[in-house]
Design a protein around this motif. Structure first.
Motif, PDB file in Angstrom:
ATOM      1  N   UNK A 146      -8.172  26.828  12.199  1.00 16.35           N
ATOM      2  CA  UNK A 146      -7.027  26.206  12.430  1.00 16.35           C
ATOM      3  C   UNK A 146      -5.733  26.954  12.106  1.00 16.35           C
ATOM      4  N   UNK A 147      -5.515  27.375  10.782  1.00 15.71           N
ATOM      5  CA  UNK A 147      -4.694  28.209  10.378  1.00 15.71           C
ATOM      6  C   UNK A 147      -4.200  29.415  11.096  1.00 15.71           C
ATOM      7  N   UNK A 148      -5.169  30.138  11.636  1.00 16.59           N
ATOM      8  CA  UNK A 148      -4.927  31.298  12.669  1.00 16.59           C
ATOM      9  C   UNK A 148      -4.469  30.678  13.939  1.00 16.59           C
ATOM     10  N   UNK A 149      -5.139  29.564  14.484  1.00 14.06           N
ATOM     11  CA  UNK A 149      -4.664  29.156  15.887  1.00 14.06           C
ATOM     12  C   UNK A 149      -3.324  28.497  15.548  1.00 14.06           C
ATOM     13  N   UNK A 150      -2.719  28.263  14.526  1.00 17.10           N
ATOM     14  CA  UNK A 150      -1.162  27.881  14.379  1.00 17.10           C
ATOM     15  C   UNK A 150      -0.399  29.133  14.670  1.00 17.10           C
ATOM     16  N   UNK A 151      -0.873  30.242  14.410  1.00 12.47           N
ATOM     17  CA  UNK A 151      -0.220  31.784  14.560  1.00 12.47           C
ATOM     18  C   UNK A 151      -0.341  32.091  16.024  1.00 12.47           C
ATOM     19  N   UNK A 169       2.434  34.440   8.663  1.00 12.77           N
ATOM     20  CA  UNK A 169       1.815  33.919   7.631  1.00 12.77           C
ATOM     21  C   UNK A 169       2.166  32.630   7.040  1.00 12.77           C
ATOM     22  N   UNK A 170       3.684  32.498   7.004  1.00 12.81           N
ATOM     23  CA  UNK A 170       4.178  31.313   6.633  1.00 12.81           C
ATOM     24  C   UNK A 170       3.701  30.020   7.637  1.00 12.81           C
ATOM     25  N   UNK A 171       3.622  30.456   8.957  1.00 15.33           N
ATOM     26  CA  UNK A 171       3.121  29.362   9.911  1.00 15.33           C
ATOM     27  C   UNK A 171       1.887  28.994   9.643  1.00 15.33           C
ATOM     28  N   UNK A 172       1.123  29.837   9.102  1.00 14.83           N
ATOM     29  CA  UNK A 172      -0.596  29.547   8.743  1.00 14.83           C
ATOM     30  C   UNK A 172      -0.615  29.129   7.596  1.00 14.83           C
ATOM     31  N   UNK A 179      -3.427  36.090   5.262  1.00 11.97           N
ATOM     32  CA  UNK A 179      -3.385  35.901   6.710  1.00 11.97           C
ATOM     33  C   UNK A 179      -3.638  36.965   7.239  1.00 11.97           C
ATOM     34  N   UNK A 180      -3.401  38.328   7.079  1.00 15.30           N
ATOM     35  CA  UNK A 180      -3.842  39.610   7.818  1.00 15.30           C
ATOM     36  C   UNK A 180      -5.313  39.836   7.711  1.00 15.30           C
ATOM     37  N   UNK A 181      -5.991  39.656   6.768  1.00  8.49           N
ATOM     38  CA  UNK A 181      -7.122  39.711   6.564  1.00  8.49           C
ATOM     39  C   UNK A 181      -8.032  38.734   7.430  1.00  8.49           C
TER      40      UNK A 181
END
Length: 202
Positions: A146-151, A169-172, A179-181
């Motif tokens: 989910x978090x990555x999909x927001x990005x 990263x903020x969006x996620x 976030x990068x990892x």
């Protein structure tokens, strides 16, 4: 030694495979909602569904049999496809319901992919078979994406603009390192490479 034709490579592979893979290829060929392929141990395409050909703008399916991903797709995409297939062949374990990007057709769509080892009659892994389906909504996404999909949604809407790692990263709702990892683990490429790929594909 005389080089085999693409059809000979395909026929030899199906003859060595346990079960009737040619029948499975025909069944998947009737489904428009999924794409399907079979690759041998040398990463050559053995079977490619009609819907996959349409998605990737291949007019002649016979012309791609025997070709590798690197002969058909941009290097950044082909490297990802080959890495997944080699992992499945080396471990003998499938990858099931993994979220991925669908850059093979130059779209911004996301997909779910499952890749399984193909074994010969003695149980040796001789290739892979993969089924891709489009990720229709967040209900379909595997847990943890989910978090990555927001990005990814943000990238999809703003790919022509300057996009920073800090903003993604903020969006996620994650730190930049986390976030990068997570992005690289899920998407199999860095955020920067993904953004560049999306821009080139658009």
């Amino acid at each position: 030694m005389k080089r085999k034709t693409a059809r000979q490579v395909q026929a030899d592979f199906f003859a060595r495979a346990s079960g009737d893979l040619s029948l499975m290829a025909e069944v998947f060929d009737t489904l428009d909602c999924v794409t399907f392929n079979i690759l041998d141990a040398d990463d050559r395409i053995i079977a490619y569904s009609r819907s996959n050909c349409v998605k990737c703008n291949f007019e002649n399916r016979d012309a791609i049999i025997g070709k590798t991903c690197h002969e058909l797709f941009p290097k950044v995409d082909a490297d990802v496809y080959v890495k997944r297939n080699r992992l499945v062949r080396q471990t003998g374990k499938p990858i099931v319901n993994m979220a991925c990007h669908a850059c093979g057709d130059r779209s911004l769509d996301r997909e779910i992919v499952s890749i399984f080892p193909v074994r010969d009659r003695k149980g040796r892994v001789i290739g892979t078979t993969a089924v891709h389906r489009r990720l229709e909504n967040t209900r379909d996404e595997p847990e943890g994406y989910g978090a990555i999909n927001r990005a990814l949604d943000y990238i999809r809407e703003h790919f022509a603009e300057r996009i920073t790692l800090a903003k993604l990263a903020e969006i996620s709702q994650m730190g930049t390192f986390s976030f990068s990892h997570a992005f690289k683990r899920i998407m199999e490429m860095t955020p920067g490479v993904y953004i560049t790929t999306i821009r080139l594909n658009h």
